[in-house]
Design a protein around this motif. Structure first.
Motif, PDB file in Angstrom:
ATOM      1  N   GLU A 333      21.414 -12.567  86.013  1.00  0.00           N
ATOM      2  CA  GLU A 333      22.643 -12.619  85.090  1.00  0.00           C
ATOM      3  C   GLU A 333      23.189 -10.887  84.955  1.00  0.00           C
ATOM      4  OE1 GLU A 333      22.789 -14.353  80.967  1.00  0.00           O
ATOM      5  OE2 GLU A 333      22.194 -15.644  82.361  1.00  0.00           O
ATOM      6  N   ASP A 334      22.502 -10.016  84.917  1.00  0.00           N
ATOM      7  CA  ASP A 334      22.935  -8.909  85.129  1.00  0.00           C
ATOM      8  C   ASP A 334      23.649  -8.166  86.046  1.00  0.00           C
ATOM      9  OD1 ASP A 334      20.702  -8.245  86.398  1.00  0.00           O
ATOM     10  OD2 ASP A 334      19.683  -6.705  85.544  1.00  0.00           O
ATOM     11  N   GLU A 335      23.860  -9.132  87.125  1.00  0.00           N
ATOM     12  CA  GLU A 335      24.609  -8.571  88.297  1.00  0.00           C
ATOM     13  C   GLU A 335      25.798  -9.621  88.538  1.00  0.00           C
ATOM     14  OE1 GLU A 335      22.757  -7.689  92.163  1.00  0.00           O
ATOM     15  OE2 GLU A 335      20.825  -7.443  90.930  1.00  0.00           O
ATOM     16  N   GLN A 336      25.833 -10.580  87.649  1.00  0.00           N
ATOM     17  CA  GLN A 336      26.860 -11.591  87.679  1.00  0.00           C
ATOM     18  C   GLN A 336      28.219 -10.593  87.316  1.00  0.00           C
ATOM     19  OE1 GLN A 336      26.171 -15.241  86.315  1.00  0.00           O
ATOM     20  NE2 GLN A 336      24.231 -15.806  87.353  1.00  0.00           N
ATOM     21  N   ILE A 337      29.065 -10.746  87.964  1.00  0.00           N
ATOM     22  CA  ILE A 337      30.609 -10.181  87.634  1.00  0.00           C
ATOM     23  C   ILE A 337      31.904 -10.750  88.191  1.00  0.00           C
ATOM     24  CG2 ILE A 337      30.118  -8.538  89.426  1.00  0.00           C
ATOM     25  CD1 ILE A 337      31.703  -6.427  87.871  1.00  0.00           C
ATOM     26  N   TYR A 340      33.303 -13.836  86.388  1.00  0.00           N
ATOM     27  CA  TYR A 340      33.932 -13.526  85.211  1.00  0.00           C
ATOM     28  C   TYR A 340      35.380 -12.646  85.580  1.00  0.00           C
ATOM     29  CZ  TYR A 340      34.544 -11.286  80.837  1.00  0.00           C
ATOM     30  OH  TYR A 340      35.009 -10.466  79.640  1.00  0.00           O
ATOM     31  N   LEU A 341      35.341 -11.777  86.431  1.00  0.00           N
ATOM     32  CA  LEU A 341      36.383 -11.306  86.792  1.00  0.00           C
ATOM     33  C   LEU A 341      37.717 -12.011  87.120  1.00  0.00           C
ATOM     34  CD1 LEU A 341      35.082  -7.881  88.290  1.00  0.00           C
ATOM     35  CD2 LEU A 341      36.606  -8.264  86.254  1.00  0.00           C
ATOM     36  N   ARG A 518      37.836  -4.520  92.064  1.00  0.00           N
ATOM     37  CA  ARG A 518      36.474  -4.721  93.028  1.00  0.00           C
ATOM     38  C   ARG A 518      37.032  -4.770  94.227  1.00  0.00           C
ATOM     39  NH1 ARG A 518      33.401  -2.045  90.679  1.00  0.00           N
ATOM     40  NH2 ARG A 518      31.624  -3.202  91.941  1.00  0.00           N
TER      41      ARG A 518
ATOM     42  N   ALA B 358      26.788  -3.025  91.315  1.00  0.00           N
ATOM     43  CA  ALA B 358      26.910  -4.167  90.875  1.00  0.00           C
ATOM     44  C   ALA B 358      26.426  -4.495  89.611  1.00  0.00           C
ATOM     45  CB  ALA B 358      26.076  -5.334  91.531  1.00  0.00           C
ATOM     46  N   LYS B 359      25.066  -3.828  89.220  1.00  0.00           N
ATOM     47  CA  LYS B 359      24.645  -3.752  87.828  1.00  0.00           C
ATOM     48  C   LYS B 359      25.256  -3.073  86.954  1.00  0.00           C
ATOM     49  CE  LYS B 359      19.932  -5.139  89.011  1.00  0.00           C
ATOM     50  NZ  LYS B 359      19.253  -4.906  90.012  1.00  0.00           N
ATOM     51  N   ALA B 362      28.609  -4.671  86.039  1.00  0.00           N
ATOM     52  CA  ALA B 362      28.504  -5.929  85.373  1.00  0.00           C
ATOM     53  C   ALA B 362      28.150  -5.459  83.741  1.00  0.00           C
ATOM     54  CB  ALA B 362      27.259  -6.873  85.721  1.00  0.00           C
ATOM     55  N   TRP B 363      27.546  -4.507  83.621  1.00  0.00           N
ATOM     56  CA  TRP B 363      27.010  -3.978  82.418  1.00  0.00           C
ATOM     57  C   TRP B 363      28.285  -3.478  81.608  1.00  0.00           C
ATOM     58  CZ3 TRP B 363      27.301   1.220  80.760  1.00  0.00           C
ATOM     59  CH2 TRP B 363      26.927   1.660  79.324  1.00  0.00           C
ATOM     60  N   THR B 365      31.366  -4.444  81.827  1.00  0.00           N
ATOM     61  CA  THR B 365      32.180  -5.514  81.601  1.00  0.00           C
ATOM     62  C   THR B 365      31.755  -6.239  80.511  1.00  0.00           C
ATOM     63  OG1 THR B 365      31.441  -6.961  83.221  1.00  0.00           O
ATOM     64  CG2 THR B 365      33.448  -5.798  84.085  1.00  0.00           C
ATOM     65  N   GLN B 366      30.186  -6.484  80.342  1.00  0.00           N
ATOM     66  CA  GLN B 366      29.725  -6.967  79.372  1.00  0.00           C
ATOM     67  C   GLN B 366      30.440  -6.656  77.755  1.00  0.00           C
ATOM     68  OE1 GLN B 366      25.732  -6.823  79.795  1.00  0.00           O
ATOM     69  NE2 GLN B 366      25.860  -8.209  81.653  1.00  0.00           N
TER      70      GLN B 366
END
Lengths: 562, 366
Positions: A333-337, A340-341, A518, B358-359, B362-363, B365-366
């Motif tokens: 989950e902490d790499e999903q981006i 969402y973008l 990105r 990537a991490k 993602a962090w 944008t949260q």
């Protein structure tokens, strides 16, 4: 051309019209039309070719990278074949055979300096592979040194390139090469230029059967020396890996010498008798010693998973999933981006389109209603943003919107907000929406204006004279006629917005950036062009899908740009 | 008549020789004050001595890696010499896009005869790389913040201390450096930082530490942003390259000071694109030998506060070309500034950058 009619009398099928020469009229007309079409096509051919060559082809080429993955199988051809039969579920790293293949592949790759490229490629899938290849690349040539030294200690003839040529090369090639040398020397003596390349190396018949591994790696060596180094195998001592190959072959086939005759046979049988007494190394251990990750079956699984020439890996990554040796999985989950973008890009683009419409509609109306002179002046104001550099416009917004900026200063001065409670209007979504609405506003106003200009004021007047209120006259009579302009403006603004990246990068902070940011990152910074291409394809498909839906709802025939 | 013919013949032959030798070299750099310092220290004096060489500048170093790759694929190399940071040099070398250099053969030895490879020492982090300067990423803070009650930050961890040093911060919009600083201030010893960062718990720990100031941080992507934000009082403390802060403090005279604690050293230098035609390559190598000798590297420091990469250049660093102030105290390598420095691990980042990025994104944008 006269037209005759043939009535078929025996059955009731309709008559077939034919021309004077008896051909059916339909075919005749079709041919004439086809000729016309061809002529028309020829007329537009230059433009069409230009567009295809300079625009379509590069885009297709770029997008094709989203599935392309030949790099693994071309850099490690032998390893990929051997690895095919390895079962990753055993939890054991592959056996000696795979490492033997890897040794040859890495030797060639290091000479060609493309092992690091492969490392970079696989590092996109699993962190750490990049240094694994780089580190091993520095040491791989030493692995075979132990065998090279022992062969040379046994008989110093093994050091001479000529020994290897007489062992490996076909007699025809040796003759051709000698003739080439003679020609070259003669040309040099005369002082004339000699441009002919050395004849391409050819292997002796039967060597591939008697000494398969040696033949394999020596051919790679000869090809590399000739093409990359512009040198000759007759003058270069072979790589250490060639000695390793010979050692393995002689161990497996002690009678290999029988395929040869004369001096080479003597030399080979001497070596064949000695190899069993040679000091050995395990290549598997040598690799694991160079980098312990070679002993980790997980990394091997990654190499195996990505050995096919085409991969869905980039598309999966673009959808926050990944291709693992265990199959397709969602990323942690902490790499999903990305999903969402994508979603945010769509949402913000729609918001920007609506705010452009909201601001642009009254201005376009005013422009269309004013007399020509003042309309021109207003038009210049509308076009003004077009004439300023995009960076200047964006920076101006920064000055206006930042917390110590003009607007906040004014609000504090009027007492509307306290000094501590200054509004945050930039480096977030608000900033992106404001700056992009400003930049894209002319694209909404211009099509609206050109449509409104053509609407005759008499319709509204007629509606009013028939008793409509101002609002009804506008909403029921005027507004529907401007829909083609709204359609055109909306689609222009939306499509431009969805691909924007400079403005969001500068004023978007962290929650106002788009998917294009990105894509730009992967093109210019991480160099993961495959992933950038996959994201681009998805964005393109999303836009096309939206365009289709838009066509169904608004109807593309109803869109008027002017 | 005879005299005129002679003159014409002379002119013609002069034109021909210069026509045959004249060469245009395209040099790629970062633009701005940095590129100017290179022009002043390297190419202008070189052109005086070699009128046949002409330099064309392009400011495209920030996207050099992608452009070189595209040029290589298109088979049309238009650049001759490219200025890049160390991490990019490693990548270009890995991709086979940069020429491997034999440092002792190509570069001049130090005046005392020390070979170039020893003079540059550990800074040669890649076979393709010729370092020019050492710069650092560090913090600048405003000195007129009322809420700080006269306190001034002197420790990297003050960046994370919102209680004593309230106000907005600016940090770079990427994991590199930020993650290391966060771990250092979360109690990780300097030598363990990368080992900790290799684990998922370590990453979470670093992000959690950054999370304590996330709401008060503006994330920058261009080096010019922090100086601007500091000058506008938009932020009270922010990270950027030390040369940018130097011009903000010394040249623009803003109420800002440097916080050198835990500055992260990085390198900037040249690479030669792989596959240049022989004549251009020879001209570039000739120029490189000149431009990276001891005196030239020391000269560059007259124009910008970045430390020369050669050990032998350090004693020669003089005064600022226009302001006449001593440059040595403004160098990141000056002993007083370098009491606590952090060495950025290139190889580690080459491996883990994609994953961490990537991490990190993602962090964010949260």
């Amino acid at each position: 051309m006269t037209i005759q009619t043939h009535a078929d009398e025996t059955n009731g099928t309709p008559e077939v019209l034919t021309t004077a020469d008896g051909k059916p009229l339909k075919t005749s007309i079709a041919r004439a039309l086809r000729r016309e079409k061809m002529r028309a096509l020829l007329l537009i051919a230059p433009l069409l070719l230009f567009v295809i060559i300079t625009f379509v082809a590069p885009i297709v080429d770029m997008l094709f990278r989203s599935v392309e993955n030949q790099i693994v199988s071309t850099t490690l051809p032998r390893t990929v074949v051997e690895l095919d039969s390895w079962d990753g579920t055993t939890g054991e790293a592959p056996g000696e055979n795979v490492f033997n293949a890897l040794h040859f592949d890495m030797t060639v790759a290091v000479e060609r300096k493309n092992h690091t490229q492969l490392g970079t490629r696989l590092n996109y899938e699993e962190s750490g592979i990049s240094s694994m290849f780089r580190r091993t690349g520095r040491r791989v040539d030493d692995f075979g040194e132990i065998y090279a030294d022992q062969f040379i200690d046994l008989n110093s003839a093994w050091e001479a390139p000529a020994t290897w040529v007489s062992l490996m090369a076909s007699p025809d090639w040796i003759a051709e090469q000698a003739a080439w040398v003679a020609d070259r020397d003669a040309a040099r003596a005369n002082g004339t230029a000699f441009e002919q390349p050395e004849p391409a190396f050819a292997i002796r018949e039967g060597v591939a059967e008697a000494l398969p591994r040696t033949a394999d790696i020596y051919q790679a060596f000869a090809e590399f020396i000739q093409t990359e180094d512009q040198d000759s195998p007759t003058e270069e001592e072979p790589w250490n890996a060639v000695y390793t190959g010979l050692h393995d072959d002689l161990l497996a086939n002690p009678n290999a010498a029988s395929a040869f005759s004369g001096e080479t046979a003597t030399l080979l049988s001497q070596a064949a008798n000695a190899v069993s007494g040679f000091e050995k190394i395990s290549l598997r251990e040598a690799f694991i010693d160079a980098d312990e990750d070679w002993g980790n079956p997980y990394y091997w699984g990654v190499i195996q998973t990505f050995s096919p020439s085409y991969t869905s890996g980039y598309f999966l990554a673009a959808a926050d999933a990944e291709l693992t040796p265990q199959g397709i999985q969602m990323k942690p989950e902490d790499e999903q981006i990305y999903l969402y973008l994508f979603w945010r890009t769509l949402l913000l683009s729609v918001t920007i389109t609506f705010s452009c419409l909201l601001l642009g509609y009254p201005i376009a109306f005013l422009l269309a209603a004013l007399p020509a002179r003042s309309a021109n002046l207003l038009m210049i104001l509308v076009l003004l943003p077009f004439w300023t550099s995009l960076l200047v416009r964006t920076s101006a917004w920064k000055v206006l919107l930042q917390q110590q900026g003009v607007i906040n200063d004014f609000l504090v001065w009027t007492g509307l907000v306290s000094d501590a409670g200054r509004l945050v209007m930039i480096n977030n979504q608000t900033g992106t929406i404001i700056a992009m609405t400003h930049i894209l506003l002319p694209f909404m106003i211009l099509p609206l204006y050109s449509v409104m200009k053509t609407i005759s004021p008499s319709y509204v007047r007629a509606a009013k004279s028939l008793g409509a209120t101002d609002w009804t006259a506008f909403w029921r009579v005027y507004f529907p006629q401007t829909v083609p302009g709204i359609g055109a403006g909306a689609i222009l603004v939306f499509i431009l917005a969805i691909g924007y990246y400079i403005t969001p990068e500068l004023v978007g902070g962290t929650d106002g950036i788009f998917i294009s940011n990105r894509i730009a990152y992967h093109i210019s910074t991480s160099l993961n062009w495959g992933l950038a291409a996959a994201l681009g394809v998805i964005l393109l498909l999303a836009v096309m899908l939206l365009f289709y839906v838009y066509d169904k709802i608004v109807g593309i025939d109803n869109v008027k740009l002017g | 008549m005879k005299f005129r013919t002679l003159l014409l013949a002379g002119a013609a032959s002069a034109m021909m020789t210069s026509g045959a030798l004249a060469i245009d070299l395209t040099v790629v750099s970062w633009g701005g004050a940095y590129q100017d310092s290179q022009k002043n220290a390297y190419t202008d004096p070189y052109m005086k001595e070699n009128p046949d060489v002409n330099f064309i500048w392009e400011s495209a170093s920030n996207e050099a890696v992608a452009k070189l790759r595209a040029m290589n694929e298109a088979g049309n190399l238009t650049w001759d010499l490219v200025d890049v940071v160390a991490a990019d040099a490693i990548r270009l070398c890995d991709e086979g896009l940069a020429e491997e250099i034999d440092h002792d053969e190509v570069l001049a030895a130090a005046p005392d005869g020390t070979p170039a490879s020893d003079d540059f020492g550990d800074l040669i982090i890649s076979d393709c790389y010729i370092p020019q300067i050492v710069y650092s990423t560090t913090f600048g803070y405003r000195t007129d913040v009322d809420a700080w009650n006269g306190r001034e930050p002197d420790d990297i961890c003050d960046v994370f201390d919102l209680e004593n040093f309230p106000g907005k911060r600016s940090l770079e919009k990427r994991p590199i450096n930020n993650m290391e600083w966060a771990l250092l201030c979360d109690g990780v010893a300097k030598e363990d930082v990368y080992d900790v960062l290799e684990t998922d718990e370590g990453i979470d720990r670093a992000l959690a530490k950054l999370g304590t100031i996330k709401d008060d941080t503006i994330w920058w992507s261009a080096g010019a942003e922090t100086p601007q934000l500091l000058a506008d009082s938009e932020v009270v403390i922010g990270s950027t390259y030390n040369g940018r802060l130097f011009s903000l403090i010394v040249e623009q005279d803003q109420p800002v000071k440097m916080l050198w604690d835990a500055q992260v050293f990085d390198l900037d230098g040249w690479i030669v694109p792989a596959g240049l035609p022989d004549d251009r390559k020879a001209a570039v190598m000739e120029f490189l030998k000149y431009a990276t000798d001891t005196q030239r590297l020391a000269d560059q420091a007259k124009y910008i506060s970045y430390g020369p990469a050669r050990a032998s250049s350090a004693p020669l660093v003089g005064k600022h070309a226009e302001l006449g102030i001593d440059m040595a105290p403004h160098m990141p390598t000056d002993p007083a500034n370098a009491t606590n420095t952090f060495l950025y691990n290139y190889e580690w980042w080459a491996d883990y950058r994609d994953d961490l990025d990537a991490k990190f994104q993602a962090w964010l944008t949260q």
